[in-house]
Design an enzyme around this catalytic site. Sequence first.
Site, PDB file in Angstrom:
ATOM      1  N   LYS A   1       5.495  15.059  -2.847  1.00 10.45           N
ATOM      2  CA  LYS A   1       6.781  15.451  -3.418  1.00 10.45           C
ATOM      3  C   LYS A   1       6.514  16.451  -4.534  1.00 10.45           C
ATOM      4  CE  LYS A   1      10.733  12.460  -3.903  1.00 10.45           C
ATOM      5  NZ  LYS A   1      11.238  11.291  -4.628  1.00 10.45           N
TER       6      LYS A   1
HETATM    7  C1  E4P Z   1      14.493  10.862  -4.042  1.00  7.35           C
HETATM    8  O1  E4P Z   1      13.474  10.995  -3.394  1.00  7.35           O
HETATM    9  C2  E4P Z   1      14.576  10.293  -5.399  1.00  7.35           C
HETATM   10  O2  E4P Z   1      13.541   9.356  -5.573  1.00  7.35           O
HETATM   11  C3  E4P Z   1      15.836   9.531  -5.674  1.00  7.35           C
HETATM   12  O3  E4P Z   1      16.679   9.494  -4.543  1.00  7.35           O
HETATM   13  C4  E4P Z   1      16.488   9.854  -6.973  1.00  7.35           C
HETATM   14  O4  E4P Z   1      17.646   9.109  -7.096  1.00  7.35           O
HETATM   15  P1  E4P Z   1      18.392   8.805  -8.481  1.00  7.35           P
HETATM   16  O5  E4P Z   1      19.331   9.903  -8.742  1.00  7.35           O
HETATM   17  O6  E4P Z   1      19.107   7.511  -8.210  1.00  7.35           O
HETATM   18  O7  E4P Z   1      17.324   8.661  -9.519  1.00  7.35           O
END
Ligand code: E4P
Length: 215
Positions: free
Chosen positions: A83
């Site tokens: 990521k």
């Molecule tokens: C995606 O890969 C992220 O880990 C995640 O969906 C972020 O979500 P949030 O806005 O609830 O922190």
Amino acid sequence: MKIFIDTANVEQIREVSGWGILDGVTTNPTLVAKEKMDFETIVRETCAIVDGPISAEAMSTRSEDIVKEARKLASIHKNIVIKIPMTEEGLKATKTLSKEGIKVNMTLVFSPAQALLACKAGARYISPFVGRLDDIGHNGMEVVAQILDIIDNYGFDAEVIVASVRHPGHVVEAAMMGAHIATVPYEVLKKMFKHPLTDQGIDKFLQDWEKVAKR
Ligand code: E4P
């Protein structure tokens, strides 16, 4: 549509994997910070549970450092996806890594323009954060629809991971618009099971079945 779990909690991953519906896992630094286990152990245990893409985030900010970090993470297991946040340095690193066959999940994507650049750099996954867009009064799912159109128009080899999912409605909307993947928090996955009419129906069937058994 593929369903990923958005968590760094190994017990949640194990439980949901047991349901037979889990295709992959995404983690992020905030999710990892909530756990007591160290990052590498979380990643290794997750890979042992789920046979699908497991996203682990590279935290360096310069492209050369992101690439080094990504190579190290990718060497842990063949299913690791790196990521990388959507920045100029992140794009450069994505280009290098994608040429090496290391899959990138471009994260913190909030616009179709960002998604287009991520696709061109070779990102295998694009993660628009729908909940965070909704939180500031935008329409997160509209951005997902735009990104899907762009991928479709040019045949990019990329899949959209609908991220920052806040409720089952987001998952249903994602499925209806043909998004490839939704990454869903544990609590939202649990809610997807629930319907009061199902619970009432089961209670009634059990009561009636007792009458049959007494005959
Ligand atoms: C995606 O890969 C992220 O880990 C995640 O969906 C972020 O979500 P949030 O806005 O609830 O922190």
